[in-house]
Design an enzyme around this catalytic site. Structure first.
Site, PDB file in Angstrom:
ATOM      1  N   LYS A 270      50.665 -54.416 -57.996  1.00 39.91           N
ATOM      2  CA  LYS A 270      51.116 -53.797 -59.311  1.00 39.91           C
ATOM      3  C   LYS A 270      51.905 -54.840 -60.140  1.00 39.91           C
ATOM      4  O   LYS A 270      51.736 -54.950 -61.223  1.00 39.91           O
ATOM      5  CB  LYS A 270      51.846 -52.588 -58.904  1.00 39.91           C
ATOM      6  CG  LYS A 270      50.989 -51.257 -58.525  1.00 39.91           C
ATOM      7  CD  LYS A 270      49.798 -51.028 -59.507  1.00 39.91           C
ATOM      8  CE  LYS A 270      48.999 -49.930 -59.019  1.00 39.91           C
ATOM      9  NZ  LYS A 270      47.904 -49.355 -60.256  1.00 39.91           N
TER      10      LYS A 270
ATOM     11  N   ASP B  63      32.228 -49.360 -58.803  1.00 39.52           N
ATOM     12  CA  ASP B  63      33.048 -49.628 -57.821  1.00 39.52           C
ATOM     13  C   ASP B  63      34.052 -50.737 -58.368  1.00 39.52           C
ATOM     14  O   ASP B  63      33.149 -51.978 -58.885  1.00 39.52           O
ATOM     15  CB  ASP B  63      32.172 -50.340 -56.555  1.00 39.52           C
ATOM     16  CG  ASP B  63      32.954 -51.043 -55.708  1.00 39.52           C
ATOM     17  OD1 ASP B  63      34.179 -50.976 -55.641  1.00 39.52           O
ATOM     18  OD2 ASP B  63      32.457 -51.345 -54.741  1.00 39.52           O
ATOM     19  N   VAL B  64      35.018 -50.647 -58.683  1.00 37.91           N
ATOM     20  CA  VAL B  64      35.811 -51.682 -59.382  1.00 37.91           C
ATOM     21  C   VAL B  64      36.152 -52.992 -58.650  1.00 37.91           C
ATOM     22  O   VAL B  64      36.633 -53.975 -59.156  1.00 37.91           O
ATOM     23  CB  VAL B  64      37.421 -51.275 -59.843  1.00 37.91           C
ATOM     24  CG1 VAL B  64      36.838 -49.933 -60.805  1.00 37.91           C
ATOM     25  CG2 VAL B  64      38.111 -50.660 -58.770  1.00 37.91           C
TER      26      VAL B  64
ATOM     27  N   ASN C 270      42.436 -47.710 -64.693  1.00 38.38           N
ATOM     28  CA  ASN C 270      43.292 -46.777 -64.019  1.00 38.38           C
ATOM     29  C   ASN C 270      43.049 -46.843 -62.548  1.00 38.38           C
ATOM     30  O   ASN C 270      43.992 -46.333 -61.909  1.00 38.38           O
ATOM     31  CB  ASN C 270      43.229 -45.393 -64.574  1.00 38.38           C
ATOM     32  CG  ASN C 270      43.748 -44.377 -64.105  1.00 38.38           C
ATOM     33  OD1 ASN C 270      45.046 -44.313 -63.840  1.00 38.38           O
ATOM     34  ND2 ASN C 270      43.094 -43.525 -63.357  1.00 38.38           N
TER      35      ASN C 270
ATOM     36  N   ASP D  41      34.166 -43.461 -61.686  1.00 39.00           N
ATOM     37  CA  ASP D  41      34.877 -43.474 -60.656  1.00 39.00           C
ATOM     38  C   ASP D  41      33.720 -43.982 -59.359  1.00 39.00           C
ATOM     39  O   ASP D  41      32.560 -43.478 -59.649  1.00 39.00           O
ATOM     40  CB  ASP D  41      35.142 -42.145 -60.319  1.00 39.00           C
ATOM     41  CG  ASP D  41      36.188 -41.894 -59.193  1.00 39.00           C
ATOM     42  OD1 ASP D  41      37.492 -41.717 -59.681  1.00 39.00           O
ATOM     43  OD2 ASP D  41      35.973 -42.162 -58.002  1.00 39.00           O
TER      44      ASP D  41
ATOM     45  N   TYR E  58      50.940 -52.966 -52.186  1.00 38.42           N
ATOM     46  CA  TYR E  58      50.850 -52.286 -53.448  1.00 38.42           C
ATOM     47  C   TYR E  58      51.880 -53.192 -54.444  1.00 38.42           C
ATOM     48  O   TYR E  58      51.490 -53.189 -55.681  1.00 38.42           O
ATOM     49  CB  TYR E  58      51.314 -50.944 -52.981  1.00 38.42           C
ATOM     50  CG  TYR E  58      51.268 -50.044 -54.300  1.00 38.42           C
ATOM     51  CD1 TYR E  58      49.949 -49.431 -54.586  1.00 38.42           C
ATOM     52  CD2 TYR E  58      52.482 -49.580 -55.036  1.00 38.42           C
ATOM     53  CE1 TYR E  58      49.979 -48.562 -55.828  1.00 38.42           C
ATOM     54  CE2 TYR E  58      52.305 -48.693 -56.321  1.00 38.42           C
ATOM     55  CZ  TYR E  58      51.156 -48.377 -56.213  1.00 38.42           C
ATOM     56  OH  TYR E  58      51.108 -47.339 -57.528  1.00 38.42           O
TER      57      TYR E  58
END
Length: 255
Positions: free
Chosen positions: A162, A63-64, A90, A37, A158
């Site tokens: 997605k 840090d994605v 996730n 995370d 968003y």
């Protein structure tokens, strides 16, 4: 049931909500887990709690939005546990939700997409490259959303991110099948995590969210985690390239 004894998983966004619940479910089934995370202290706290309960886990920073950080995470996980079998991409955020996209600064769109979409892309690449090199196959699971398939007001970034996760899941599954790597996604409805805390203050909004599900309540994180653990297991070995809706039928009726 420890049917995945000895396998290794990375869970991003692991400090809370769906991520922490999934880390715990996987450990119960014998998996050694890297809880990753941007909130490194939170990730280490979850890992410590798992260790105290006799599981094997390690908390790490990621840090994605930074490909180098995601690559370093996978390298560190493999160095710690000597293998990687499961990658759960996730980590994610909601959009601001306060404005029509015509009035949103472009920075808000890029913020949401960089975490929800690019983070999944980086995670799939880093994990799959290791799995391909190891020759052991594996499972990559991405968190999508029912918002990949329906629209709500003021959430264009968003929705875009997605929907991209669903499309990337299908395309990656096709590209990686030759390496015995499955790629699947979960598409939750509303889940009772910190991401929805702002909506609890408005009773009308909160009731609307509850009514969006057939049994008039949102999911608990563990209800999503159970599906993720199933998809990671051999019981789901012939499920590939699909986004599995975990939404109490929210997509199946008109509200």
């Amino acid at each position: 049931m420890r049917d995945m004894e000895g396998r290794v998983a990375i869970v991003t966004g692991g400090a809370g909500g769906i991520g922490s619940a999934t880390a715990r479910r996987l450990v119960e089934r014998g998996v050694r887990v890297v809880v990753a995370d941007r909130d490194e202290a939170g990730a280490r706290r979850v890992a410590d709690e798992i260790q105290a309960a006799c599981g094997e886990a390690e908390g790490m920073f990621v840090d994605v939005t930074d490909e180098a950080s995601v690559n370093a995470l996978v390298d560190a996980a493999v160095a710690r546990f000597s293998r990687l079998d499961i990658m759960f991409n996730n980590a994610g955020v909601f959009g601001d939700g306060a404005r029509n996209f015509l009035d949103d600064p472009p920075e808000e769109y890029f913020r949401v997409v960089s975490i929800n979409q690019h983070g999944v892309f980086y995670g799939m690449r880093a994990a799959a490259r290791h799995m391909r090199q190891a020759g052991t196959g594996g499972v990559i699971i991405n968190t999508a959303s029912i918002y990949a398939f329906i629209a709500d007001r003021n959430q264009l970034p968003y929705h875009a991110s997605k929907a991209a996760v669903v499309a990337m899941t299908k395309a990656a599954a096709l590209d990686l099948a030759r390496y015995n790597i499955r790629v699947v996604a979960v598409a939750p409805g509303m889940v009772n995590t910190g991401l929805v805390d702002n909506w609890r203050q408005d009773e009308r909004v909160w009731n609307t969210i509850q009514r969006a599900h057939m049994r008039r309540r949102m999911a608990e994180p563990d209800e999503i985690a159970r599906v993720v653990a199933f998809l990671a297991s051999d019981d789901a070995r012939f499920i590939n390239g699909h986004a599995i809706c975990v939404d109490d039928g929210a997509l199946s009726f008109k509200r």
